[in-house]
Scaffold this active site. Structure first.
Site, PDB file in Angstrom:
ATOM      1  N   ALA A   1      -8.470 -21.215  20.686  1.00 57.25           N
ATOM      2  CA  ALA A   1      -7.835 -22.265  21.751  1.00 57.25           C
ATOM      3  C   ALA A   1      -8.609 -21.670  22.900  1.00 57.25           C
ATOM      4  CB  ALA A   1      -6.351 -21.581  21.942  1.00 57.25           C
TER       5      ALA A   1
ATOM      6  N   GLU B   1      -7.258 -12.658  17.877  1.00 52.07           N
ATOM      7  CA  GLU B   1      -6.498 -12.589  18.969  1.00 52.07           C
ATOM      8  C   GLU B   1      -5.942 -11.422  19.422  1.00 52.07           C
ATOM      9  OE1 GLU B   1      -6.289 -14.497  16.493  1.00 52.07           O
ATOM     10  OE2 GLU B   1      -5.609 -16.839  16.639  1.00 52.07           O
TER      11      GLU B   1
ATOM     12  N   GLU C   1      -7.580 -21.269  12.281  1.00 49.28           N
ATOM     13  CA  GLU C   1      -6.381 -22.041  11.778  1.00 49.28           C
ATOM     14  C   GLU C   1      -6.365 -23.595  11.598  1.00 49.28           C
ATOM     15  OE1 GLU C   1      -4.555 -20.362  15.499  1.00 49.28           O
ATOM     16  OE2 GLU C   1      -3.324 -19.013  14.186  1.00 49.28           O
TER      17      GLU C   1
HETATM   18  N1  DAK Z   1     -12.049 -20.100  25.018  1.00 52.12           N
HETATM   19  C1  DAK Z   1     -12.979 -20.541  26.089  1.00 52.12           C
HETATM   20  N2  DAK Z   1     -14.197 -20.368  26.126  1.00 52.12           N
HETATM   21  C2  DAK Z   1     -14.793 -19.857  25.011  1.00 52.12           C
HETATM   22  C3  DAK Z   1     -14.000 -19.486  24.037  1.00 52.12           C
HETATM   23  C4  DAK Z   1     -12.821 -19.493  24.013  1.00 52.12           C
HETATM   24  N3  DAK Z   1     -11.994 -19.383  22.993  1.00 52.12           N
HETATM   25  N4  DAK Z   1     -14.945 -18.819  23.191  1.00 52.12           N
HETATM   26  C5  DAK Z   1     -15.955 -19.025  23.591  1.00 52.12           C
HETATM   27  N5  DAK Z   1     -16.150 -19.605  24.931  1.00 52.12           N
HETATM   28  C6  DAK Z   1     -17.183 -19.679  25.927  1.00 52.12           C
HETATM   29  C7  DAK Z   1     -17.697 -18.720  26.744  1.00 52.12           C
HETATM   30  O1  DAK Z   1     -16.765 -18.115  27.861  1.00 52.12           O
HETATM   31  C8  DAK Z   1     -19.086 -19.106  26.908  1.00 52.12           C
HETATM   32  O2  DAK Z   1     -18.932 -19.793  28.217  1.00 52.12           O
HETATM   33  P1  DAK Z   1     -20.081 -19.649  29.442  1.00 52.12           P
HETATM   34  O3  DAK Z   1     -19.719 -18.271  29.902  1.00 52.12           O
HETATM   35  O4  DAK Z   1     -21.271 -19.801  28.931  1.00 52.12           O
HETATM   36  O5  DAK Z   1     -19.300 -20.710  30.286  1.00 52.12           O
HETATM   37  C9  DAK Z   1     -19.685 -19.731  25.894  1.00 52.12           C
HETATM   38  O6  DAK Z   1     -18.271 -20.144  25.026  1.00 52.12           O
HETATM   39  C10 DAK Z   1     -20.365 -18.986  24.869  1.00 52.12           C
HETATM   40  O7  DAK Z   1     -19.385 -17.643  24.660  1.00 52.12           O
HETATM   41  P2  DAK Z   1     -20.370 -16.233  24.574  1.00 52.12           P
HETATM   42  O8  DAK Z   1     -21.300 -16.145  25.669  1.00 52.12           O
HETATM   43  O9  DAK Z   1     -19.046 -15.254  24.469  1.00 52.12           O
HETATM   44  O10 DAK Z   1     -21.032 -16.237  23.297  1.00 52.12           O
HETATM   45  P3  DAK Z   1     -21.276 -15.234  22.175  1.00 52.12           P
HETATM   46  O11 DAK Z   1     -22.341 -15.530  21.110  1.00 52.12           O
HETATM   47  O12 DAK Z   1     -21.707 -13.761  22.922  1.00 52.12           O
HETATM   48  O13 DAK Z   1     -19.912 -14.861  21.445  1.00 52.12           O
HETATM   49  C11 DAK Z   1     -17.769 -15.394  20.369  1.00 52.12           C
HETATM   50  C12 DAK Z   1     -19.259 -15.865  20.695  1.00 52.12           C
HETATM   51  C13 DAK Z   1     -17.246 -16.695  19.616  1.00 52.12           C
HETATM   52  C14 DAK Z   1     -18.057 -14.163  19.559  1.00 52.12           C
HETATM   53  C15 DAK Z   1     -17.229 -15.183  21.787  1.00 52.12           C
HETATM   54  O14 DAK Z   1     -17.346 -16.344  22.592  1.00 52.12           O
HETATM   55  C16 DAK Z   1     -15.774 -14.916  21.469  1.00 52.12           C
HETATM   56  O15 DAK Z   1     -15.397 -13.810  21.102  1.00 52.12           O
HETATM   57  N6  DAK Z   1     -14.779 -15.856  22.054  1.00 52.12           N
HETATM   58  C17 DAK Z   1     -13.361 -15.705  21.823  1.00 52.12           C
HETATM   59  C18 DAK Z   1     -13.138 -15.886  20.417  1.00 52.12           C
HETATM   60  C19 DAK Z   1     -11.360 -15.725  20.511  1.00 52.12           C
HETATM   61  O16 DAK Z   1     -10.684 -14.740  21.091  1.00 52.12           O
HETATM   62  N7  DAK Z   1     -10.459 -16.605  19.961  1.00 52.12           N
HETATM   63  C20 DAK Z   1      -9.249 -16.843  19.982  1.00 52.12           C
HETATM   64  C21 DAK Z   1      -8.567 -17.338  21.107  1.00 52.12           C
HETATM   65  S1  DAK Z   1      -6.832 -17.489  21.087  1.00 52.12           S
HETATM   66  C22 DAK Z   1      -1.301 -22.508  18.801  1.00 52.12           C
HETATM   67  C23 DAK Z   1      -2.581 -23.248  18.317  1.00 52.12           C
HETATM   68  C24 DAK Z   1      -3.777 -22.384  18.657  1.00 52.12           C
HETATM   69  C25 DAK Z   1      -3.657 -21.164  18.986  1.00 52.12           C
HETATM   70  C26 DAK Z   1      -2.416 -20.525  19.461  1.00 52.12           C
HETATM   71  C27 DAK Z   1      -1.269 -21.230  19.025  1.00 52.12           C
HETATM   72  N8  DAK Z   1      -0.313 -23.413  18.264  1.00 52.12           N
HETATM   73  C28 DAK Z   1      -0.331 -24.831  17.803  1.00 52.12           C
HETATM   74  C29 DAK Z   1       0.953 -22.792  18.728  1.00 52.12           C
HETATM   75  C30 DAK Z   1      -4.816 -20.298  19.393  1.00 52.12           C
HETATM   76  C31 DAK Z   1      -5.109 -19.351  19.862  1.00 52.12           C
HETATM   77  C32 DAK Z   1      -6.381 -18.833  20.113  1.00 52.12           C
HETATM   78  O17 DAK Z   1      -7.390 -19.143  19.246  1.00 52.12           O
END
Ligand code: DAK
Length: 261
Positions: A65, A135, A115
């Site tokens: 997300a 998360e 998911e």
């Molecule tokens: N959200 C927003 N931007 C993101 C992002 C995310 N989840 N993941 C990556 N980006 C963006 C980064 O901010 C960066 O943007 P700029 O800074 O260049 O503008 C760009 O994508 C590249 O990311 P990185 O610079 O971090 O790239 P790396 O290769 O160093 O790392 C990575 C890649 C995928 C390991 C890292 O970006 C990362 O850890 N990302 C976050 C992963 C994460 O924590 N995901 C979980 C988020 S919480 C629901 C539905 C869905 C959900 C919940 C409820 N319902 C239906 C109830 C879901 C919740 C989640 O997913």
């Protein structure tokens, strides 16, 4: 219809939805989820389509997300609007889809990305795929089935480890654990997914739908309820013209001609 965050295409009986927000690693912003919902609606309403592929880019399926969109949100607001269901019903639309869905995953499938793949019927992975529920690292938890579907797919020990540690699992481990059906070279992923979808779409549609619902019963209910559901669905196929055609074709040593009835 013009889309900003996805690309929608049709190839014969296969619908292909590509998540396309590369600058944000296909983070599942509200706009993307809304477009996904609209695309699924259109493909389900299209009688020519028998199966759907959901894919992303080579480097990322979806990194979850959109964290930026969630940053300032608070519990009461999320609860009242039932976030993110209010935004185009995309998540709900995915769960409601009755046509077979194949997730073709290359690169990161994290958080909501993992998911989303798990909400599909089959996950086909490329060698670069990485799955995880990270998360916990950003102070929250899976919210779209991660703690539920992952346990059923790979068992409690591994699911618990992934959800609690936030570590990612590569494609080989995901195949061993039973999360993905197969691992293919990255350059072959879309073609393999398309071929798999086409082979499914070539079968009788009502039969495919019955099988899909029966397998999902195994995933979602207890054994006795699942066996009863399967038996009733099996008996139900005997009312299908396609069942008669399929068996007659076998007996007559020819290819069946399904009319999806
Ligand atoms: N959200 C927003 N931007 C993101 C992002 C995310 N989840 N993941 C990556 N980006 C963006 C980064 O901010 C960066 O943007 P700029 O800074 O260049 O503008 C760009 O994508 C590249 O990311 P990185 O610079 O971090 O790239 P790396 O290769 O160093 O790392 C990575 C890649 C995928 C390991 C890292 O970006 C990362 O850890 N990302 C976050 C992963 C994460 O924590 N995901 C979980 C988020 S919480 C629901 C539905 C869905 C959900 C919940 C409820 N319902 C239906 C109830 C879901 C919740 C989640 O997913």
């Amino acid at each position: 219809m013009q889309h900003e965050f996805i690309e929608l295409s049709r190839e014969d009986a296969v619908g292909i939805i590509r998540l396309h927000r590369p600058e944000a690693y296909n983070a599942l912003c509200n706009g993307l989820i809304a477009e996904l919902g609209q695309a699924l609606e259109a493909l389900e309403a299209d009688d020519a389509i028998g199966a759907i592929v959901v894919t992303g880019g080579e480097k990322v399926f979806a990194a979850g997300a959109d964290i930026g969109e969630m940053l300032e949100r608070e519990h009461a607001g999320l609860f009242v609007e039932d976030f993110p269901f209010a935004h185009g019903q995309g998540w709900e639309r995915l769960a409601r889809c009755r046509k077979p869905l194949i997730a073709a995953v290359s690169g990161y499938a994290l958080g909501g990305g993992c998911e989303m793949a798990m909400a599909c019927d089959i996950i086909l992975a490329s060698e670069t795929a990485k799955f995880g529920q990270p998360e916990v690292k950003i102070g929250t938890m899976p919210g779209a089935g991660g703690t539920q579907r992952l346990v059923r797919a790979i068992g409690k020990a591994k699911a618990m480890e992934l959800c609690l540690s936030g570590r990612t699992m590569d494609a080989e481990e995901a195949e061993r654990a039973g999360l993905v059906c197969r691992v293919v070279p990255v350059e072959a992923l879309l073609e393999e997914a398309r071929a798999l979808a086409a082979s499914i779409a070539a079968h009788s549609r009502p039969v495919v739908m019955q099988i899909r619902e029966s397998v999902n019963q195994a995933f979602e209910t207890g054994l006795q309820a699942g066996l009863l559901f399967e038996r009733r669905a099996f008996q139900g196929t005997f009312d299908f013209a396609d069942r008669r055609e399929g068996m007659a074709a076998f007996a007559e040593k020819r290819k069946p001609v399904f009319r999806h009835r």
